[in-house]
Design an enzyme around this catalytic site. Structure first.
Site, short mmCIF file in Angstrom:
data_model
loop_
_atom_site.label_atom_id
_atom_site.label_comp_id
_atom_site.label_asym_id
_atom_site.label_seq_id
_atom_site.Cartn_x
_atom_site.Cartn_y
_atom_site.Cartn_z
N SER A 185 -0.18 19.58 -6.61
CA SER A 185 -0.96 18.47 -6.94
C SER A 185 -1.85 18.14 -5.74
O SER A 185 -3.18 17.66 -6.26
CB SER A 185 -0.10 17.10 -7.02
OG SER A 185 0.71 17.44 -8.11
N HIS A 232 -1.30 13.55 -2.99
CA HIS A 232 -2.76 13.35 -3.82
C HIS A 232 -3.89 12.98 -2.87
O HIS A 232 -4.84 13.36 -3.09
CB HIS A 232 -2.52 12.36 -4.99
CG HIS A 232 -1.49 12.88 -6.14
ND1 HIS A 232 -0.98 12.14 -6.92
CD2 HIS A 232 -0.88 13.79 -6.14
CE1 HIS A 232 -0.03 12.77 -7.46
NE2 HIS A 232 0.04 13.82 -7.13
#
Length: 278
Positions: A185, A232
């Site tokens: 991610s 993230h």
């Protein structure tokens, strides 16, 4: 706001609506993924490749260009294949959990007393569930198919790895050192960030990617989902910085600065990965 000359120079000479960072090795014209043909060194536009083929015998089977030519995102495919292999190993009975423990990352592994810095990257290729890997690989395929032909294979690989590393640094600095994480991610958010910067600097519409990033970051804060929003944030920042370097060194006169700036960014991220336990 980007300069008009720069914007034109960043579009394929045969397809003026397609942005690309790849130049023909022989004539120096900008070419998109569809117009690229991989040579022994660099890529060539259709005209230059036609001239080369007219004067040199074919030395490769005819099926190879269909697999690797025409701007095929082979680095994207290779990353997806590697993640799939790793996930299969993680899913094996008995040894699967050992595989995950061997490559996952947590802040404690940056502590000199348990120093295993390679985990900052190896964790990027592991995933926690079938849903986790499917969502990540689908997003990687979508954005990789756009960014890899635009940037070129080596630049795209650099973007993915640096963003993944930056995501792990985000986990180190913003979460508990005992909380292990896995997943691509961070690297994918880095692709979001780079794509946003490229679109903005070249005058494209970046509203949709901005909304997508905002929604995905927001989801990371929802309780009960166990999403490492720290990765993230770290990956997004890393991708934005890499995208800025690529865009600002797009001119031939600045191209020599690209690699040194990327190296400086990598050294900065390495320094940040060591700072918490100093």
């Amino acid at each position: 706001m980007s300069q008009p000359v720069d914007a034109r120079a960043s579009y394929c000479y045969r397809h003026p609506d397609r942005v690309s960072y790849v130049l023909c090795q022989r004539c120096g014209r900008t070419i998109c993924g569809e117009c690229q043909t991989q040579g022994a060194v660099g890529v060539f536009c259709p005209e230059c490749m036609a001239e080369q083929r007219a004067t040199a015998p074919k030395t490769k089977p005819a099926w190879i260009p269909r697999l690797t030519g025409q701007g095929a995102p082979v680095v994207t495919y290779a990353i997806i294949a590697l993640c799939a292999v790793v996930f299969i190993l993680q899913s094996l009975p008995v040894v699967g959990s050992e595989v995950t423990r061997a490559i996952q990352y947590a802040g404690v592994y940056s502590d000199p007393r348990a120093f295993e810095p390679w985990r900052l990257l190896t964790s990027v290729f592991a995933h926690a569930s079938i849903i986790h890997i499917l969502l990540n690989m689908y997003t990687l395929w979508i954005f990789g198919s756009v960014l890899e032909p635009m940037l070129g294979r080596l630049r795209f690989l650099g973007l993915f790895l640096i963003s993944g590393f930056a995501g792990s640094v985000g986990v180190l600095l913003l979460s508990s050192p005992l909380q292990p994480v896995v997943g691509a991610s961070g690297a994918i958010f880095g692709m979001f960030g780079a794509f946003f910067i490229i679109q903005r600097r070249l005058g494209g519409n970046a509203t949709q990617i901005l909304v997508l990033v905002a929604l995905n970051i927001g989801i990371g804060f929802l309780p009960g989902l166990n999403i490492a929003w720290q990765a993230h944030v770290g990956g997004l920042i890393g991708g934005i910085l890499v995208g800025l370097i690529y865009v600002e060194t797009r001119k031939p006169s600045r191209r020599r600065l690209q690699l040194p700036l990327v190296i400086v960014l990598c050294l900065l991220l390495i320094a940040l990965s060591l700072i918490r336990f100093l």
